[in-house]
Design an enzyme around this catalytic site. Sequence first.
Site, PDB file in Angstrom:
ATOM      1  N   LYS A   1       0.842  -1.188   0.000  1.00 21.64           N
ATOM      2  CA  LYS A   1       0.000   0.000   0.000  1.00 21.64           C
ATOM      3  C   LYS A   1       0.884   1.247   0.000  1.00 21.64           C
ATOM      4  O   LYS A   1       2.051   1.117   0.375  1.00 21.64           O
ATOM      5  CB  LYS A   1      -0.957  -0.011   1.192  1.00 21.64           C
TER       6      LYS A   1
ATOM      7  N   HIS B   1      -6.220   0.143   6.380  1.00 24.48           N
ATOM      8  CA  HIS B   1      -6.236  -0.607   7.641  1.00 24.48           C
ATOM      9  C   HIS B   1      -7.589  -0.534   8.360  1.00 24.48           C
ATOM     10  O   HIS B   1      -8.153  -1.548   8.749  1.00 24.48           O
ATOM     11  CB  HIS B   1      -5.157  -0.082   8.590  1.00 24.48           C
TER      12      HIS B   1
HETATM   13  C1  BG6 Z   1       1.411   2.134   7.683  1.00 25.73           C
HETATM   14  C2  BG6 Z   1       1.246   3.625   7.601  1.00 25.73           C
HETATM   15  O1  BG6 Z   1       0.626   1.508   6.708  1.00 25.73           O
HETATM   16  O2  BG6 Z   1       1.002   1.687   8.973  1.00 25.73           O
HETATM   17  C3  BG6 Z   1       2.070   4.302   8.686  1.00 25.73           C
HETATM   18  O3  BG6 Z   1       1.669   4.070   6.328  1.00 25.73           O
HETATM   19  C4  BG6 Z   1       1.721   3.742  10.042  1.00 25.73           C
HETATM   20  O4  BG6 Z   1       1.862   5.706   8.650  1.00 25.73           O
HETATM   21  C5  BG6 Z   1       1.775   2.215  10.043  1.00 25.73           C
HETATM   22  O5  BG6 Z   1       2.648   4.262  10.986  1.00 25.73           O
HETATM   23  C6  BG6 Z   1       1.213   1.656  11.340  1.00 25.73           C
HETATM   24  O6  BG6 Z   1       1.430   0.272  11.409  1.00 25.73           O
HETATM   25  P1  BG6 Z   1       1.478  -0.457  12.822  1.00 25.73           P
HETATM   26  O7  BG6 Z   1       1.488  -1.911  12.493  1.00 25.73           O
HETATM   27  O8  BG6 Z   1       2.711   0.001  13.518  1.00 25.73           O
HETATM   28  O9  BG6 Z   1       0.235  -0.031  13.545  1.00 25.73           O
END
Ligand code: BG6
Length: 484
Positions: free
Chosen positions: A144, A236
């Site tokens: 993504k 997400h």
């Molecule tokens: C990524 C985003 O997809 O997910 C980031 O681009 C974000 O900005 C990250 O920090 C968060 O992932 P996790 O697994 O640490 O919650």
Amino acid sequence: MSQMVDLVIFGGTGDLSTRKLLPALFQLHRHKLADRLHRIIATGRGATDTAAFRQVAHDNLLRFLPANSWDEEVWSTFCDRLHYCRVDASQDQDYQGLADLLDEGEAPGRLYYLATLPSLYGKICHQLHNAGIVNDHSAVVLEKPLGHDLQSCRQINEQVAEVFNEESTFRIDHYLGKETVQNLIAVRFGNPLFSPQWRNTFVDNVQITVAEDIGVEGRGGYYAKTGALRDMVQNHVLQVLSIVAMEPPSSLRPADIRDEKMKVLRALQPMTSGNVRDNTVRGRYGAGAVAGEAVKGFLEEAGYQDADSTETFVALKATINNWRWAGVPFYLRTGKRLSRRYSEIVIEYKKLPFSLFANDPNELINKLVIRLQPEETISLHTLNKRPGLTRGLRLQPVELHLTDESQNKGDSYDAYERLLLDAINGDQTLFMRRDEVEIAWRWTDSIIDAWEENSTPIKQYNAGTMGPNAATALVAVDGRNWYE
Ligand code: BG6
């Protein structure tokens, strides 16, 4: 893909590869799970070579592997699998070197992991095809963000589809690889207790929070053009929402699960300039303190011209137009530089129609709290009698834990381990289908368009808080609170 596979990472020396992909591959190797994986070929524009790349990978693994994962012996065999190939993704001639390297190997399968600028995905796929290194055993993984809006997403999907069919295309959303997201499917559909209650007759509202305490971490250039809605909600948050809200699939096969998720995304009520003010809040952090440390505001930190129209926080009230969820608001929020890092889904059940304990300060709202991180837990919040001889029946809160931490301790893994393993094994269940990503863009585009039409302001919040006051008000006007 049941053959041995060479994994080729475009963007192989980049941030994602360094922090996530190589550590995940090391762990799979360490646990002897990657038995189909042959070589790992990192590509990049830098004029380095395999020996130098291995040294850098070694040092980075020491930095980014979880504690107690390093093992010198495992490294010595993992290291043999690592290769570097210089490829400037936009230069035709560079693909010949990659083709030669692939031909030297014995693995018939090829898995191309694209972790570069998404605008290059179509071009890379075509170049791979032109170089003759796409065969029936080849597949592609797309990181993504898939585009910037529906139109650019469609364009990428179309270009990729000219080379790889849908069964060979793995669109990553690493939230789907998180253990508790999968556990949610197990809890929802494995327990007769929960299924009948999973609807508007019993559920009052659903909250999904993805809170981060970090800022944009050197990604200011990307982030300034993206913002929280595109960076986190379009993928997400909506993926998690679609799993929470989907109908029971007829089987656990990827197509059946994805069909049900798709129906949820299709049922999301689009935002319009008429309702966007009541249903959304945009925020941006100013200076503040996170975990006792002073931090700068987003605009001072990023220093990019187009950043003054970028939100680092968004809160939304989403409506799902179907029989199961009519009347149940889905409150969604995500942001950077919030007070702490945690992601959680909260299912709040309706109050009792008449409470025998009306004067008790603990009057009951049952909740199912599904914590994705930092802990991976599911707990049911209930009330029972406060023990003792005091007069009258007083209540006290009791959390019933549905996850057995002691049992699960040894099994924790990073989402990328799960997803890389699934992609190597050709299992698409935890990846997004083309129509899912596009429909998610259609909904987020409706918000962006409505924001533009309305010139929706961005509210400031202090770093280290849980977002602007307007986010509290979004829920409070409905007589509810965010569950903290
Ligand atoms: C990524 C985003 O997809 O997910 C980031 O681009 C974000 O900005 C990250 O920090 C968060 O992932 P996790 O697994 O640490 O919650």
